[in-house]
Write a protein that holds these residues in place. Sequence first.
Motif, short mmCIF file in Angstrom:
data_model
loop_
_atom_site.label_atom_id
_atom_site.label_comp_id
_atom_site.label_asym_id
_atom_site.label_seq_id
_atom_site.Cartn_x
_atom_site.Cartn_y
_atom_site.Cartn_z
N ILE A 20 0.84 -1.21 0.00
CA ILE A 20 0.00 0.00 0.00
C ILE A 20 0.87 1.25 0.00
O ILE A 20 0.63 2.18 -0.79
CB ILE A 20 -0.98 0.00 1.19
CG1 ILE A 20 -2.06 -1.06 0.97
CG2 ILE A 20 -1.61 1.37 1.37
CD1 ILE A 20 -3.00 -1.24 2.12
N GLN A 21 1.89 1.29 0.83
CA GLN A 21 2.74 2.47 0.89
C GLN A 21 3.45 2.70 -0.45
O GLN A 21 3.53 3.83 -0.92
CB GLN A 21 3.81 2.35 1.99
CG GLN A 21 3.26 2.26 3.39
CD GLN A 21 3.08 0.81 3.84
OE1 GLN A 21 2.57 -0.03 3.12
NE2 GLN A 21 3.50 0.53 5.06
N LYS A 22 3.96 1.64 -1.06
CA LYS A 22 4.68 1.78 -2.33
C LYS A 22 3.73 2.23 -3.44
O LYS A 22 4.08 3.10 -4.24
CB LYS A 22 5.34 0.45 -2.71
CG LYS A 22 6.50 0.09 -1.82
CD LYS A 22 7.04 -1.29 -2.14
CE LYS A 22 8.10 -1.69 -1.12
NZ LYS A 22 8.39 -3.10 -1.13
N ALA A 23 2.55 1.65 -3.48
CA ALA A 23 1.58 2.03 -4.51
C ALA A 23 1.13 3.47 -4.31
O ALA A 23 1.05 4.25 -5.27
CB ALA A 23 0.38 1.09 -4.49
N TYR A 24 0.85 3.84 -3.07
CA TYR A 24 0.40 5.21 -2.78
C TYR A 24 1.50 6.22 -3.14
O TYR A 24 1.23 7.25 -3.78
CB TYR A 24 0.01 5.34 -1.31
CG TYR A 24 -0.55 6.70 -0.95
CD1 TYR A 24 -1.85 7.04 -1.27
CD2 TYR A 24 0.24 7.64 -0.31
CE1 TYR A 24 -2.38 8.29 -0.96
CE2 TYR A 24 -0.27 8.89 0.01
CZ TYR A 24 -1.58 9.21 -0.32
OH TYR A 24 -2.07 10.44 -0.01
N LYS A 25 2.72 5.93 -2.77
CA LYS A 25 3.84 6.82 -3.09
C LYS A 25 3.98 6.95 -4.61
O LYS A 25 4.16 8.05 -5.14
CB LYS A 25 5.14 6.29 -2.48
CG LYS A 25 6.34 7.18 -2.74
CD LYS A 25 7.59 6.64 -2.05
CE LYS A 25 8.73 7.62 -2.21
NZ LYS A 25 9.84 7.12 -2.96
N GLY A 26 3.89 5.84 -5.32
CA GLY A 26 3.97 5.87 -6.78
C GLY A 26 2.85 6.69 -7.40
O GLY A 26 3.08 7.46 -8.35
N LEU A 27 1.65 6.54 -6.88
CA LEU A 27 0.50 7.31 -7.39
C LEU A 27 0.71 8.80 -7.14
O LEU A 27 0.48 9.62 -8.03
CB LEU A 27 -0.80 6.83 -6.74
CG LEU A 27 -2.06 7.60 -7.12
CD1 LEU A 27 -2.34 7.47 -8.62
CD2 LEU A 27 -3.25 7.08 -6.32
N MET A 28 1.18 9.16 -5.95
CA MET A 28 1.40 10.58 -5.64
C MET A 28 2.51 11.16 -6.52
O MET A 28 2.41 12.29 -7.00
CB MET A 28 1.75 10.78 -4.16
CG MET A 28 0.62 10.44 -3.20
SD MET A 28 -0.94 11.28 -3.56
CE MET A 28 -1.89 9.93 -4.26
N GLU A 29 3.56 10.39 -6.76
CA GLU A 29 4.64 10.85 -7.65
C GLU A 29 4.12 11.03 -9.07
O GLU A 29 4.46 12.01 -9.74
CB GLU A 29 5.81 9.87 -7.63
CG GLU A 29 6.60 9.92 -6.33
CD GLU A 29 7.64 8.82 -6.21
OE1 GLU A 29 7.68 7.89 -7.06
OE2 GLU A 29 8.42 8.87 -5.23
N TYR A 52 -4.09 18.43 -3.58
CA TYR A 52 -4.94 18.02 -2.46
C TYR A 52 -4.85 16.50 -2.40
O TYR A 52 -5.22 15.81 -3.35
CB TYR A 52 -6.38 18.47 -2.68
CG TYR A 52 -7.32 17.91 -1.65
CD1 TYR A 52 -7.41 18.48 -0.38
CD2 TYR A 52 -8.10 16.78 -1.92
CE1 TYR A 52 -8.26 17.94 0.57
CE2 TYR A 52 -8.96 16.25 -0.97
CZ TYR A 52 -9.02 16.83 0.27
OH TYR A 52 -9.86 16.30 1.23
N TYR A 53 -4.28 16.00 -1.33
CA TYR A 53 -4.05 14.56 -1.21
C TYR A 53 -5.25 13.80 -0.70
O TYR A 53 -5.35 12.60 -0.91
CB TYR A 53 -2.82 14.29 -0.33
CG TYR A 53 -1.55 14.78 -0.98
CD1 TYR A 53 -0.93 14.03 -1.97
CD2 TYR A 53 -0.98 15.99 -0.64
CE1 TYR A 53 0.22 14.47 -2.60
CE2 TYR A 53 0.18 16.45 -1.25
CZ TYR A 53 0.77 15.68 -2.24
OH TYR A 53 1.90 16.12 -2.86
N ASP A 57 -9.83 9.26 -0.59
CA ASP A 57 -11.11 9.31 -1.29
C ASP A 57 -10.88 9.95 -2.67
O ASP A 57 -11.37 9.46 -3.67
CB ASP A 57 -12.18 10.08 -0.50
CG ASP A 57 -11.76 11.51 -0.17
OD1 ASP A 57 -10.56 11.87 -0.26
OD2 ASP A 57 -12.65 12.29 0.22
N MET A 58 -10.10 11.03 -2.68
CA MET A 58 -9.73 11.67 -3.93
C MET A 58 -8.44 12.44 -3.74
O MET A 58 -8.11 12.87 -2.64
CB MET A 58 -10.83 12.61 -4.41
CG MET A 58 -11.00 13.84 -3.54
SD MET A 58 -12.18 14.98 -4.19
CE MET A 58 -13.49 14.79 -2.99
N THR A 59 -7.70 12.57 -4.83
CA THR A 59 -6.51 13.39 -4.89
C THR A 59 -6.66 14.22 -6.14
O THR A 59 -7.03 13.69 -7.19
CB THR A 59 -5.24 12.53 -4.95
OG1 THR A 59 -5.14 11.77 -3.74
CG2 THR A 59 -3.99 13.37 -5.12
#
Length: 164
Positions: A20-29, A52-53, A57-59
């Motif tokens: 989850i952390q790796k996927a979330y970090k990748g998505l934010m990048e 807006y992170y 629910d939404m970014t």
Amino acid sequence: MNSFHEQMTEYRRQLEMGTIQKAYKGLMEYIMDLKTQLKNKYPDHFVSGSIYYGYMDMTYFSFTPKSLQDRKLKIAIVFVYDTFRFEVWLGGYNKQVQSKYWKLFKESGWNKYRIVPTTAGVDSILEHVLVDDPDFSDLNALTKQIEKAALKFIKDVDGFLSRH
């Protein structure tokens, strides 16, 4: 899973796996890179300085041409977590602007894009899916899909507003 404690136990278990952390970090990048690319390619558009992170629910970030900015409207490029897709939203700078334009779209009968049923508790006037079930294996192609669909949405909204 009903209780908050049970939810947190499951959340911890999922976090311990590390995915989850790796996927979330990748998505934010990716979203940060998308924002930067659009800002550099379209210097005449207002692109928000920050993202807006959300609460998973939404970014989103804004990507608004001057023509819409002058009407106190804004465009948001949004990743919606529960549907796992990218959308584009038209919103107002405040609730009064949002209500005014929502009413204009609603009463015009224009149905090119989804008009939200009500402005109460909602951040948008119009919403449109840019990419459903995005393919993150080719980020350049994904960026091109998002860009092309967002520009078409903006052009269509701009065209409608210039006629009304």
